[in-house]
Design an enzyme around this catalytic site. Structure first.
Site, mmCIF file in Angstrom:
data_model
loop_
_atom_site.group_PDB
_atom_site.id
_atom_site.type_symbol
_atom_site.label_atom_id
_atom_site.label_comp_id
_atom_site.label_asym_id
_atom_site.label_seq_id
_atom_site.Cartn_x
_atom_site.Cartn_y
_atom_site.Cartn_z
ATOM 1 N N SER A 141 0.856 -1.183 0.000
ATOM 2 C CA SER A 141 0.000 0.000 0.000
ATOM 3 C C SER A 141 0.893 1.235 0.000
ATOM 4 O O SER A 141 2.051 1.179 0.442
ATOM 5 C CB SER A 141 -0.880 0.011 1.262
ATOM 6 O OG SER A 141 -1.525 1.252 1.434
ATOM 7 N N TYR A 154 -1.714 -0.166 10.865
ATOM 8 C CA TYR A 154 -1.706 -0.394 9.418
ATOM 9 C C TYR A 154 -0.387 0.066 8.808
ATOM 10 O O TYR A 154 0.220 -0.649 8.000
ATOM 11 C CB TYR A 154 -2.881 0.339 8.778
ATOM 12 C CG TYR A 154 -3.152 -0.087 7.361
ATOM 13 C CD1 TYR A 154 -3.667 -1.355 7.080
ATOM 14 C CD2 TYR A 154 -2.884 0.766 6.289
ATOM 15 C CE1 TYR A 154 -3.911 -1.750 5.774
ATOM 16 C CE2 TYR A 154 -3.133 0.384 4.985
ATOM 17 C CZ TYR A 154 -3.649 -0.883 4.733
ATOM 18 O OH TYR A 154 -3.898 -1.270 3.427
#
Length: 238
Positions: A141, A154
């Site tokens: 990501s 995250y």
């Protein structure tokens, strides 16, 4: 890997979103695909929409946080199709909260899935990929390069995943195994309990990531794009 027809891909989290988009793109190129999900029922439902006769799609249940589970699923893919040429480590989750509020359980689940889960998938795929001089692609990501508020778990998982993948690339290239990490920005998926809708038209679509994976696999084998950042070209103006 200029010709993909007849080759086999193993895709974690392949029941929806990015994993499903990649599976469809590879099937359209004549590949076999094994898709995993935490629920066998969900994997079978996705497989039924990807292939009418089931000969080129295998639905598997696997918990990526457990190495033994990934090893069992990988072995099933090899047994079904005879080999594995591509491993796509895609399964991931997100918990977003201030460090003051995020729970130990949420932290652990995020790391166990997004980082340790990829470790387990890669470990399970090494021996099959040695035989085919295959390809590993991890789905990271932009959060693996850009930190943000409420992203401690995250960000940690994706920063770790990017570093892990780059080190693995160096470890495995002596076997002819290529390793790439793809770092998408906003994608129109079901991630974090979101339901894709018309307002997501500006976002990257799962099929776009599928197309990118095909392009990477078909690139001249002398060249390796080890890390790819991809983002929406026209995000909304804030």
């Amino acid at each position: 890997m200029n010709s993909l027809a007849g080759k086999t891909a193993y895709i974690t989290g392949g029941t929806k979103g990015i994993g499903y988009g990649i599976a469809k793109a590879l099937l359209d190129k004549g590949m076999n695909v094994a898709i995993t999900g935490r629920s066998l029922q969900a994997a079978e439902k996705a497989a039924a929409t990807l292939s009418t006769d089931g000969s080129t799609v295998l639905a598997l249940e696997s918990d990526v946080s457990l190495l033994a589970s990934e090893q069992k699923a990988m072995a099933a893919a090899v047994e079904k199709f005879g080999q594995v040429d591509v491993v796509i480590a895609n399964a991931g989750i997100g918990h977003f909260a201030s460090i003051e509020n995020i729970s130990e359980e949420q932290w652990k689940e995020t790391i166990d899935t997004n980082l340790t889960g990829v470790f387990n998938t890669v470990k399970a795929g090494i021996e099959p990929l040695k035989k085919t001089q295959g390809y590993i692609i991890t789905i990271a990501s932009l959060a693996g390069a850009n930190f943000f508020e409420n992203g401690s778990a995250y960000n940690a998982s994706k920063f770790g995943l990017v570093g892990f993948t780059q080190a693995v690339m160096l470890d495995l290239r002596k076997y002819g195994i290529k390793v790439t990490t793809i770092m998408p920005g906003s994608v129109a998926t079901y991630f974090n309990n979101h339901t894709p809708n018309n307002a997501d038209a500006w976002k990257i679509q799962p099929e776009d990531i599928g197309e990118l994976v095909v392009d990477v696999l078909q690139l001249n084998p002398r060249t390796l794009p080890s890390k790819i950042e991809v983002r929406p070209s026209m995000p909304p103006v804030k």
